[in-house]
Design an enzyme around this catalytic site. Structure first.
Site, PDB file in Angstrom:
ATOM      1  CG  ASN A  69      -0.458   0.722   2.392  1.00  0.00           C
ATOM      2  OD1 ASN A  69      -0.514   1.956   2.484  1.00  0.00           O
ATOM      3  ND2 ASN A  69       0.098  -0.030   3.323  1.00  0.00           N
ATOM      4  CG  MET A  71      -3.086   3.624   2.327  1.00  0.00           C
ATOM      5  SD  MET A  71      -4.342   3.173   1.155  1.00  0.00           S
ATOM      6  CE  MET A  71      -5.761   3.931   1.881  1.00  0.00           C
ATOM      7  CB  CYS A 129       7.644  10.521   8.758  1.00  0.00           C
ATOM      8  SG  CYS A 129       7.940  11.909   7.690  1.00  0.00           S
ATOM      9  CE  LYS A 165       2.504   0.652  13.233  1.00  0.00           C
ATOM     10  NZ  LYS A 165       1.209   0.659  12.579  1.00  0.00           N
ATOM     11  N   GLY A 246       1.003  -9.363   9.849  1.00  0.00           N
ATOM     12  CA  GLY A 246       0.555 -10.629   9.278  1.00  0.00           C
ATOM     13  C   GLY A 246      -0.300 -11.509  10.166  1.00  0.00           C
TER      14      GLY A 246
HETATM   15  C1  LIG Z   1      -3.802   0.237   3.965  1.00  0.00           C
HETATM   16  C2  LIG Z   1      -2.883   0.420   5.135  1.00  0.00           C
HETATM   17  C3  LIG Z   1      -2.758   1.683   5.709  1.00  0.00           C
HETATM   18  C4  LIG Z   1      -1.905   1.870   6.810  1.00  0.00           C
HETATM   19  N1  LIG Z   1      -1.830   3.104   7.399  1.00  0.00           N
HETATM   20  C5  LIG Z   1      -1.060   3.269   8.507  1.00  0.00           C
HETATM   21  C6  LIG Z   1      -1.057   4.511   9.200  1.00  0.00           C
HETATM   22  O1  LIG Z   1      -1.773   5.466   8.862  1.00  0.00           O
HETATM   23  N2  LIG Z   1      -0.226   4.622  10.289  1.00  0.00           N
HETATM   24  C7  LIG Z   1       0.539   3.582  10.747  1.00  0.00           C
HETATM   25  O2  LIG Z   1       1.251   3.737  11.744  1.00  0.00           O
HETATM   26  N3  LIG Z   1       0.514   2.382  10.121  1.00  0.00           N
HETATM   27  C8  LIG Z   1      -0.265   2.206   9.026  1.00  0.00           C
HETATM   28  N4  LIG Z   1      -0.319   0.974   8.421  1.00  0.00           N
HETATM   29  C9  LIG Z   1       0.474  -0.153   8.970  1.00  0.00           C
HETATM   30  C10 LIG Z   1      -0.378  -1.045   9.877  1.00  0.00           C
HETATM   31  O3  LIG Z   1      -0.879  -0.314  10.984  1.00  0.00           O
HETATM   32  C11 LIG Z   1       0.443  -2.261  10.391  1.00  0.00           C
HETATM   33  O4  LIG Z   1       1.536  -1.794  11.144  1.00  0.00           O
HETATM   34  C12 LIG Z   1       0.989  -3.121   9.255  1.00  0.00           C
HETATM   35  O5  LIG Z   1       0.047  -3.213   8.193  1.00  0.00           O
HETATM   36  C13 LIG Z   1       1.364  -4.550   9.713  1.00  0.00           C
HETATM   37  O6  LIG Z   1       0.248  -5.260  10.204  1.00  0.00           O
HETATM   38  P1  LIG Z   1      -0.686  -6.242   9.298  1.00  0.00           P
HETATM   39  O7  LIG Z   1       0.231  -7.122   8.520  1.00  0.00           O
HETATM   40  O8  LIG Z   1      -1.562  -6.931  10.279  1.00  0.00           O
HETATM   41  O9  LIG Z   1      -1.483  -5.334   8.376  1.00  0.00           O
HETATM   42  C14 LIG Z   1      -1.153   0.774   7.314  1.00  0.00           C
HETATM   43  C15 LIG Z   1      -1.290  -0.499   6.731  1.00  0.00           C
HETATM   44  C16 LIG Z   1      -2.146  -0.685   5.659  1.00  0.00           C
HETATM   45  C17 LIG Z   1      -2.278  -2.072   5.055  1.00  0.00           C
END
Ligand SMILES: Cc1cc2nc3c(=O)[nH]c(=O)nc-3n(C[C@H](O)[C@H](O)[C@H](O)COP(=O)(O)O)c2cc1C
Length: 304
Positions: A69, A71, A129, A165, A246
């Site tokens: 992603n 975004m 960032c 984070k 994951g």
């Molecule tokens: C579509 C999308 C948008 C995300 N936006 C943010 C965000 O705004 N801030 C942030 O700290 N992490 C963001 N993340 C990261 C997730 O919070 C998470 O740390 C990461 O996806 C790993 O977990 P997962 O594999 O369960 O998705 C985003 C992840 C995805 C997939």
């Protein structure tokens, strides 16, 4: 009696499962939906001072074992975000973790002051960032000094517990984790997306994502997320950890707790198993407790 309830920084949560930042939009209705399915803590999308449009689409693509992603941190700005939290907290007891995003300590501190008068329960600093004052644009989370500076500054003004984070895309992850804890972070959240990576459409002969590259999430990053949580504990981190990357099933969640997490984020899995994923994983954890004759989440924490 098997018990999913758990304590996090003095707040009682109905489940150790957390909606991570950004996976859903920042609306009241999304918070209501996933909390209704049993998420114990809701994290907002990372909010900036002003609204951000984000990148042009496509911003998401499915790859083998996960998702990319880009975004571009689209969000309506902190003030609208705080309004949605207020609306949600009027009808729900499920705590909210407010995620904020800025490019330097001053920006984070300014946003943290706004959090003081909000209905949020925790403040999460998205430190992924790129550092705008670094000539190579390395992420803020790559520098122990920068991370410590941001956390100390935020802690000096913020009444909420502060969660840092961390990004996995750094060379000395555990050193940064230790620096964050030493600077006064109340908890750590790990990991943010890995990479970035790219996907290519061979018919069109161009990258799938408009922005070319994007952060990798989903099942393929789980082994790395488990290792970084485990190594953080081995390195001496004692503050609570929200582990994510994951996690898609009850078995994954149990692995994350065994690796050393206190709470477990379920992000990309919402796209695979729907918002009901929280209810399903809660049930799967309960079945594991039953099978092993454990009673509490604390019985499986840090078991390895
Ligand atoms: C579509 C999308 C948008 C995300 N936006 C943010 C965000 O705004 N801030 C942030 O700290 N992490 C963001 N993340 C990261 C997730 O919070 C998470 O740390 C990461 O996806 C790993 O977990 P997962 O594999 O369960 O998705 C985003 C992840 C995805 C997939």
């Amino acid at each position: 009696m098997k018990e999913l309830r758990t304590d996090f920084l003095g707040v009682k949560l109905s489940s150790p499962l957390v909606l991570p930042a950004g996976v859903l939009d920042i609306s009241f209705s999304s918070y209501k939906l996933v909390s209704g399915y049993g998420a114990g803590l809701i994290t907002t999308k990372s909010l900036t001072k002003e609204a951000r449009k984000g990148h042009e689409g496509p911003v998401v693509t499915e790859v083998e074992g996960g998702m990319l992603n880009c975004m571009g941190l689209c969000n309506p700005g902190i003030f609208e975000g705080l309004e949605e939290i207020k609306r949600f907290r009027e009808i729900s007891n499920v705590p909210v973790n407010l995620s904020i995003f800025a490019t330097d300590a001053e920006g984070f501190t300014e946003l943290a002051k706004e959090a003081n008068s909000s209905k949020a329960d925790f403040l999460e600093l998205n430190l992924s960032c790129p550092n705008v004052s670094d000539e190579f644009g390395v992420p803020l989370a790559a520098s122990e000094k920068t991370v410590a500076e941001i956390i100390s500054s935020v802690k000096s003004v913020c009444r909420l517990p502060v969660i840092a984070k961390l990004s996995p895309n750094v060379t000395s992850f555990t050193r940064v984790a230790l620096a964050a804890a030493d600077a006064g972070a109340d908890a750590l959240c790990m990991i943010n997306t890995l990479g970035p990576g790219i996907d290519i459409d061979i018919e069109a002969g161009r990258p799938v994502l408009f922005n070319v590259s994007g952060g990798l999430s989903g099942p393929c990053i789980k082994p790395i997320a488990l290792r970084l949580v485990y190594e953080s504990r081995k390195a001496g981190i004692t503050i609570p950890i929200i582990g994510m990357g994951g996690i898609t099933s009850g078995e994954d969640a149990v692995q994350m707790l065994m690796a050393g997490a206190d709470l477990v984020g379920v992000g990309t899995a919402v796209y695979y198993r729907g918002p009901e994923v929280f209810e399903k994983i809660n049930d799967e954890i309960l079945s594991f407790l039953e099978r092993k004759d454990y009673h509490f989440i604390s019985d499986i924490k840090r078991i390895i």
